[in-house]
Design an enzyme around this catalytic site. Structure first.
Site, PDB file in Angstrom:
ATOM      1  N   HIS A 136       0.802  -1.231   0.000  1.00  0.00           N
ATOM      2  CA  HIS A 136       0.000   0.000   0.000  1.00  0.00           C
ATOM      3  C   HIS A 136       0.831   1.276   0.000  1.00  0.00           C
ATOM      4  CE1 HIS A 136      -4.171  -1.390   0.507  1.00  0.00           C
ATOM      5  NE2 HIS A 136      -3.659  -2.412   1.171  1.00  0.00           N
ATOM      6  N   LYS A 172      -8.698  13.667   4.843  1.00  0.00           N
ATOM      7  CA  LYS A 172      -7.804  12.510   4.818  1.00  0.00           C
ATOM      8  C   LYS A 172      -6.835  12.637   5.982  1.00  0.00           C
ATOM      9  CE  LYS A 172      -6.670  13.590   0.611  1.00  0.00           C
ATOM     10  NZ  LYS A 172      -6.827  12.351  -0.133  1.00  0.00           N
ATOM     11  N   ARG A 173      -6.074  11.600   6.202  1.00  0.00           N
ATOM     12  CA  ARG A 173      -5.043  11.634   7.242  1.00  0.00           C
ATOM     13  C   ARG A 173      -4.127  12.838   7.027  1.00  0.00           C
ATOM     14  NH1 ARG A 173      -0.074   8.573   7.134  1.00  0.00           N
ATOM     15  NH2 ARG A 173      -0.871   7.599   5.249  1.00  0.00           N
ATOM     16  N   LYS A 210       0.564  14.426   1.878  1.00  0.00           N
ATOM     17  CA  LYS A 210      -0.787  14.696   1.378  1.00  0.00           C
ATOM     18  C   LYS A 210      -1.008  16.192   1.151  1.00  0.00           C
ATOM     19  CE  LYS A 210      -2.710  10.490   3.402  1.00  0.00           C
ATOM     20  NZ  LYS A 210      -3.209   9.795   2.206  1.00  0.00           N
ATOM     21  N   THR A 214      -8.699   6.425  -1.787  1.00  0.00           N
ATOM     22  CA  THR A 214     -10.080   5.994  -2.016  1.00  0.00           C
ATOM     23  C   THR A 214     -11.050   7.136  -1.751  1.00  0.00           C
ATOM     24  OG1 THR A 214     -10.120   5.073   0.233  1.00  0.00           O
ATOM     25  CG2 THR A 214      -9.716   3.541  -1.582  1.00  0.00           C
ATOM     26  N   LYS A 224     -14.768   8.302  -3.552  1.00  0.00           N
ATOM     27  CA  LYS A 224     -16.014   8.636  -2.857  1.00  0.00           C
ATOM     28  C   LYS A 224     -16.529   9.998  -3.301  1.00  0.00           C
ATOM     29  CE  LYS A 224     -14.161   5.913   0.862  1.00  0.00           C
ATOM     30  NZ  LYS A 224     -13.185   5.977   1.958  1.00  0.00           N
TER      31      LYS A 224
END
Length: 813
Positions: free
Chosen positions: A353, A541-542, A547, A649, A653
């Protein structure tokens, strides 16, 4: 007696027998518990039927091992999958009970943190819905990661005691408990037959007790199992009860129970690292022992174990499956090394991952040897044999062999063990898999090209569209029929309506209603009023530097500067929404959270801009909160540094709910672009090839980016007292950007700002924007986890569907 009357009578009776209360005396929590218990009674019959059918048919079954399963609330999804949601809503209403209020009583199960755990939950849902015999294996954490509270803009971590009222969905199976052993001494002693017998003495025993949660297929009779393991003291261990030293007994109990106390214990210190390794071995050993025991009960010998059982490891946390299965096959079943190794490799498959170095687990030899002496011996032997194999392929290439070794420089490299000991290694998006093959695992790919494959991630459209966005779901069904619910690829037929003005306005009306719902939630919780005509620009998100929430924040500060300078600036009002947790020990990520909240404090209270710009950080992000956020988003922020996000993901969504992706060419963004076309996504920034080239050449100079006056200004404002916080608050963040900028925030700033300007222009053209939203919804069917899990079933696990009776088994379908 009518069906409704039967339900009302059953509900009242269950309240009395389960809780010893009358219905009039019961609380909302009581009523939630009663409804869950009634549903579980109904589910249990089908659960038994499913397991009996699997046993009778003898088809290959899959066990999906994951450290996380981020399930979300189960009441609503179980009612949906059982096909009785509307019926139960009406029946409860006749009793004066609001089903939505009962749903709110259920806490999000604290069994995961982010995409890894949510993916596992989506996979289980899809497998059951496709009649596939796939079960989950994980840990029953007493506390989740943490409950996030924002105090003066800072993240504060509180215990996530999600089990304080128990869980109506789980069933404790005390008779299925197994023993897991830690520490001690291991000796190999010869026997009369010439084989070596393993003696493990002075070990530390832990009782692993399974709690089973049903996984219900959509409108079919399949009920698979998520087995979660809880650590308890061995009832006959003298340490568990010592009248002469009760404090010692309490300490022993705490030490045992701490194994399943909390998700991801702090690993910045030695004790935390040891506890993480204990967790990983605990659920791996318990899970495999349980599988083997069940298999032997029916088949006796394990000689054909790999033909009937597949074990999948979700990232590196469960990699100890490999040496543990070897231990069981050799030490308990008496197999030779070669036979055990063949069965193990044929049984195990592995999903990678990440390419982030810190996420590619490695464990110090000293810790592993002391905690798991027999397992370490087996890993040593695997490493020795693997290095011999490498020598046969690459004689004399010591550097290559050292780089690929499972044990090297005092560490056990778990990803190396996973590749060597499995039959399949898959990435989770096309670009991620290519990076694995060409860079991160290049040497392993050259050795085992046949093992590597791609399985692009997916999400369950049943939760993220059908359940989370009923207004849009009904609109879709009215336009193209209901077949998309069972076959999400049929969503593609919506594309023909992308230019239909009336349908576009209907989609926009649904979006508006969802924005109003989210706005009410924010008003009630934070007292902040939002303009639902504004662009809802969302990044959830985290919180991690790769990110790049900090890139978003710097751009917000730039918009604020421009609006302050020119209040008549021609831009569409914008609401920037953030949610996500930072790891408790991740200092810079927690500074990013504080920065976003500082921006909110500054901007939301500035009378010059507050009608044009808002910033809101929603605390304690969860699956249930996501179900409110995703349907309301106009813009999906997917702005990770290219090459760093394996898949993502959240992007799927958002897309499925009609948001337009603003993103880099990273992870599944690339495949979203392939599906929707260049005109229905906004891409910016460096490519993965450019990022990797900068890393390899070391030619990036972040200070050169300060030639951009807009960028220089916002960076100065981080630590010159401009923000409503002490001037030194963000100096570390500022310095990390101009001195290192590991994730190319400054390099991509100008391109990101241009992309945001393009978003503004596109949103102003309502007909075009509605068409973009429709095309995203239409092409989202590819990203259903039904497609993904079908690819796993055919390409990796080699399993067949096992239908359980009539596929439409409830009153409603």
């Amino acid at each position: 007696m009518s069906q409704h009357e039967e339900f009302r009578a059953a509900f009242s009776e269950k309240t009395q027998t389960l809780l010893g209360k009358s219905l009039s005396d019961s609380s909302l929590q009581d009523k939630y518990t009663v409804l869950g218990a009634l549903l579980r009674d109904q589910i249990s019959q089908l659960w038994v039927k499913t397991n009996d059918e699997y046993l009778h048919r003898g088809e290959r079954q899959v066990y999906y091992f994951s450290i996380e399963f981020l399930l979300g609330r189960l009441l609503g999804s179980n009612l949906l999958n059982m096909g009785v949601a509307e019926t139960r809503r009406q029946e409860l209403s006749s009793l004066g009970i609001d089903l939505s209020q009962l749903e709110q009583q259920e806490p999000d199960a604290g069994l995961g943190n982010g995409g890894l755990g949510r993916l596992a939950a989506c996979f289980l849902d899809s497998a059951a819905s496709l009649h596939l015999p796939v079960h989950g294996c994980g840990i029953r954490y007493k506390y989740g990661l943490f409950e996030q509270k924002l105090v003066d803009g800072y993240q504060t971590e509180l215990p996530d005691n999600w089990l304080k009222n128990g869980s109506v969905w789980e069933m404790r199976k005390g008779d299925k408990a197994v023993e897991v052993r830690f520490y001690g001494q291991v000796q190999l002693k010869p026997t009369d037959s010439g084989r070596l017998k393993v003696e493990h003495t002075n070990y530390w025993p832990v009782l692993a007790v399974p709690y089973d949660v049903p996984v219900i297929g959509f409108n079919n009779q399949t009920v698979n199992t998520l087995r979660l393991w809880n650590a308890e003291v061995m009832p006959d261990d003298p340490n568990s009860f010592d009248r002469t030293n009760p404090l010692k007994a309490l300490e022993y109990r705490y030490t045992v129970e701490s194994i399943t106390e909390i998700l991801y214990p702090d690993d910045t210190h030695y004790e935390g690292r040891v506890l993480r390794l204990k967790q990983q071995y605990f659920f791996v050993s318990a899970g495999l022992q349980s599988i083997v025991r069940r298999y032997k009960k029916k088949n006796g010998s394990l000689a054909d174990f790999d033909e009937k059982i597949a074990v999948h490891i979700n990232d590196t946390h469960p990699v100890l499956v490999i040496p543990e299965l070897m231990r069981i096959l050799m030490d308990q079943e008496g197999m030779s090394w070669d036979q055990a190794w063949q069965i193990t490799v044929n049984t195990v498959s592995y999903t990678n991952h990440t390419i982030l170095p810190e996420a590619l687990e490695k464990w110090p030899v000293d810790i592993l040897r002391e905690l798991l002496p027999r397992i370490f011996m087996i890993i040593e032997e695997i490493n020795e044999r693997f290095c011999r194999e490498l020598w046969g392929h690459y004689p004399g290439e010591w550097n290559r062999i050292a780089a690929m070794a499972i044990i090297n420089e005092g560490y056990v490299h778990m990803a190396h063990l996973a590749v060597a000991g499995s039959n399949s290694v898959n990435g989770v998006a096309k670009i991620h898999t290519e990076i694995l093959k060409k860079d991160v695992m290049k040497r392993f790919y050259q050795l085992y090209p046949y093992k590597f494959n791609n399985k692009t991630n997916g999400i369950t459209h049943r939760r993220w569209l059908l359940k989370a966005n009923p207004g849009l779901s009904k609109l879709i069904t009215s336009a193209i029929g209901s077949s998309w619910i069972h076959h999400p690829a049929y969503l593609a037929s919506l594309s023909r309506l992308a230019g239909d003005v009336a349908f576009g306005e209907s989609v926009a009306a649904v979006k508006r209603a969802n924005k109003e719902r989210l706005a009410r939630h924010i008003q009630d919780k934070y007292g902040i009023t939002l303009d639902c005509n504004a662009i809802f620009d969302v990044q959830v998100k985290r919180i991690h530097l790769y990110k790049r929430q900090q890139l978003n924040a710097l751009h917000i500060l730039d918009i604020y500067n421009r609006l302050r300078e020119n209040p008549d600036l021609d831009i569409t009002p914008r609401v920037f929404l953030f949610a996500g947790k930072a790891a408790p020990g991740y200092y810079l990520a927690k500074r990013v959270i504080k920065l976003i909240n500082c921006l909110g404090e500054l901007i939301n209270n500035d009378p010059i801009v507050r009608d044009r710009l808002k910033v809101v950080y929603l605390e304690n992000y969860s699956v249930s909160l996501g179900e409110i956020i995703f349907p309301a988003a106009d813009v999906s922020e997917q702005i990770s540094t290219a090459s760093k996000e394996a898949s993502g993901t959240g992007n799927m969504k958002f897309m499925m709910n009609g948001a337009v992706t603003l993103g880099t060419m990273d992870g599944a963004n690339i495949e979203i672009r392939e599906e929707v076309g260049d005109d229905n996504i906004v891409i910016f920034g460096l490519t993965a090839e450019e990022v990797i080239n900068y890393y390899q050449t070391g030619s990036y100079r972040p200070r050169e980016m300060l030639a951009d006056p807009r960028l220089r200004l916002v960076l100065d404002q981080l630590c010159n007292g401009f923000l409503p916080t002490p001037a030194a608050e963000f100096c570390a963040l500022h310095d990390s950007l101009i001195d290192y900028d590991e994730y190319f925030v400054l390099k991509d700033f100008a391109s990101y700002a241009d992309a945001q300007t393009k978003i503004d222009r596109l949103f102003a053209d309502r007909k075009r924007w509605n068409g973009m939203a429709i095309r995203n919804i239409a092409q989202s069917g590819f990203f259903s986890s039904d497609r993904t899990i079908s690819e796993y079933a055919i390409g990796i696990w080699k399993i067949n569907p096992v239908p359980i009776g009539n596929p439409y088994w409830m009153e409603e379908s």
